[in-house]
Scaffold this motif. Structure first.
Motif, PDB file in Angstrom:
ATOM      1  N   GLN A 159      19.391   4.056   9.664  1.00 17.59           N
ATOM      2  CA  GLN A 159      19.724   4.870   8.770  1.00 17.59           C
ATOM      3  C   GLN A 159      19.494   4.429   7.376  1.00 17.59           C
ATOM      4  OE1 GLN A 159      21.354   8.433  10.365  1.00 17.59           O
ATOM      5  NE2 GLN A 159      20.724   7.528  12.600  1.00 17.59           N
TER       6      GLN A 159
ATOM      7  N   LYS B  99      19.181   6.270   4.205  1.00 16.02           N
ATOM      8  CA  LYS B  99      20.336   7.434   3.158  1.00 16.02           C
ATOM      9  C   LYS B  99      21.296   6.889   2.540  1.00 16.02           C
ATOM     10  CE  LYS B  99      20.359   9.646   7.162  1.00 16.02           C
ATOM     11  NZ  LYS B  99      21.222  10.170   8.574  1.00 16.02           N
TER      12      LYS B  99
ATOM     13  N   ASN C 114      31.532   4.567   2.694  1.00 14.21           N
ATOM     14  CA  ASN C 114      30.395   5.219   3.472  1.00 14.21           C
ATOM     15  C   ASN C 114      29.754   6.216   2.828  1.00 14.21           C
ATOM     16  OD1 ASN C 114      29.330   7.853   4.859  1.00 14.21           O
ATOM     17  ND2 ASN C 114      31.491   6.970   6.869  1.00 14.21           N
TER      18      ASN C 114
ATOM     19  N   SER D  27      26.198   8.891   2.539  1.00 11.52           N
ATOM     20  CA  SER D  27      25.530   9.468   3.879  1.00 11.52           C
ATOM     21  C   SER D  27      26.145   9.321   5.233  1.00 11.52           C
ATOM     22  CB  SER D  27      24.572   9.861   3.734  1.00 11.52           C
ATOM     23  OG  SER D  27      24.155   9.922   2.449  1.00 11.52           O
ATOM     24  N   GLY D  28      27.023   8.710   5.769  1.00  9.41           N
ATOM     25  CA  GLY D  28      27.878   8.187   7.305  1.00  9.41           C
ATOM     26  C   GLY D  28      27.356   6.622   7.345  1.00  9.41           C
TER      27      GLY D  28
ATOM     28  N   ASN E 181      28.101   3.112   7.158  1.00 12.87           N
ATOM     29  CA  ASN E 181      29.529   2.098   6.632  1.00 12.87           C
ATOM     30  C   ASN E 181      28.743   0.906   6.349  1.00 12.87           C
ATOM     31  OD1 ASN E 181      31.315   3.983   7.620  1.00 12.87           O
ATOM     32  ND2 ASN E 181      31.128   3.401   9.180  1.00 12.87           N
TER      33      ASN E 181
ATOM     34  N   THR F   5      26.797   4.261  12.847  1.00 14.85           N
ATOM     35  CA  THR F   5      26.758   5.947  12.233  1.00 14.85           C
ATOM     36  C   THR F   5      28.165   6.429  12.452  1.00 14.85           C
ATOM     37  OG1 THR F   5      24.844   6.087  12.205  1.00 14.85           O
ATOM     38  CG2 THR F   5      26.048   7.564  11.049  1.00 14.85           C
ATOM     39  N   SER F   6      28.664   6.675  11.236  1.00 16.25           N
ATOM     40  CA  SER F   6      30.050   7.655  11.439  1.00 16.25           C
ATOM     41  C   SER F   6      29.705   8.650  10.217  1.00 16.25           C
ATOM     42  CB  SER F   6      32.239   7.058  11.117  1.00 16.25           C
ATOM     43  OG  SER F   6      30.862   6.524   9.291  1.00 16.25           O
ATOM     44  N   ASN F   7      30.685   9.805  11.356  1.00 11.16           N
ATOM     45  CA  ASN F   7      30.480  11.852  10.738  1.00 11.16           C
ATOM     46  C   ASN F   7      31.139  11.456  10.238  1.00 11.16           C
ATOM     47  OD1 ASN F   7      27.469  11.933  12.211  1.00 11.16           O
ATOM     48  ND2 ASN F   7      28.522  12.018  14.081  1.00 11.16           N
TER      49      ASN F   7
END
Length: 133
Positions: A4, A7, A94, A96-97, A99, A131-133
């Motif tokens: 991703q 993004k 970070n 868009s989520g 790292n 991915t981190s939110n």
């Protein structure tokens, strides 16, 4: 997750005032919209290299992304390429989520195709593979 990473690239470029002043919001994944006018930017992920630990846990990934600047004027194409390089080079954080540990340009070349000056910039993007939110 490095799949991703596009993004994050879009986030960084679309939030850089100098890039937006040059191309507007004409920043596209893979292919520009039909009828897009010059100049514009297209980006695409070209490869991912995971780094495993002894217990097979993926702790980081190197993702390679190509950013293409297209213009009908040579000088404009290289000026925008410099802006893109400055916007991305050395970024951490970070976005868009995603790292991002570091972004480095690894290659640059140029071409002329169908009345279009092309600047191809390749970036290595180091992520933690998650991915981190």
């Amino acid at each position: 997750m490095s799949l991703q990473v596009g993004k994050a690239i879009y986030n960084i470029l679309s939030n850089d005032a100098r890039v937006i002043d040059s191309v507007g919001h004409k920043i596209y994944p893979l292919i520009a919209d039909t009828g897009t006018t010059f100049p514009f930017i297209v980006y695409r992920r070209t490869s991912i290299e995971p780094s495993d630990s002894k217990d097979r846990f993926i702790y980081s990934e190197d993702t390679y992304v190509e950013v293409v600047i297209a213009s009908d004027k040579y000088n404009e194409s290289i000026e925008i390429a410099d802006l893109v390089k400055n916007a991305l080079q050395g970024k951490k954080g970070n976005y868009s989520g995603i790292n991002i540990h570091d972004i480095r340009m690894t290659n640059a070349d140029e071409d002329y195709i169908e009345d279009t000056f092309i600047q191809n910039l390749t970036f290595n993007i180091k992520t933690n593979g998650r991915t981190s939110n």
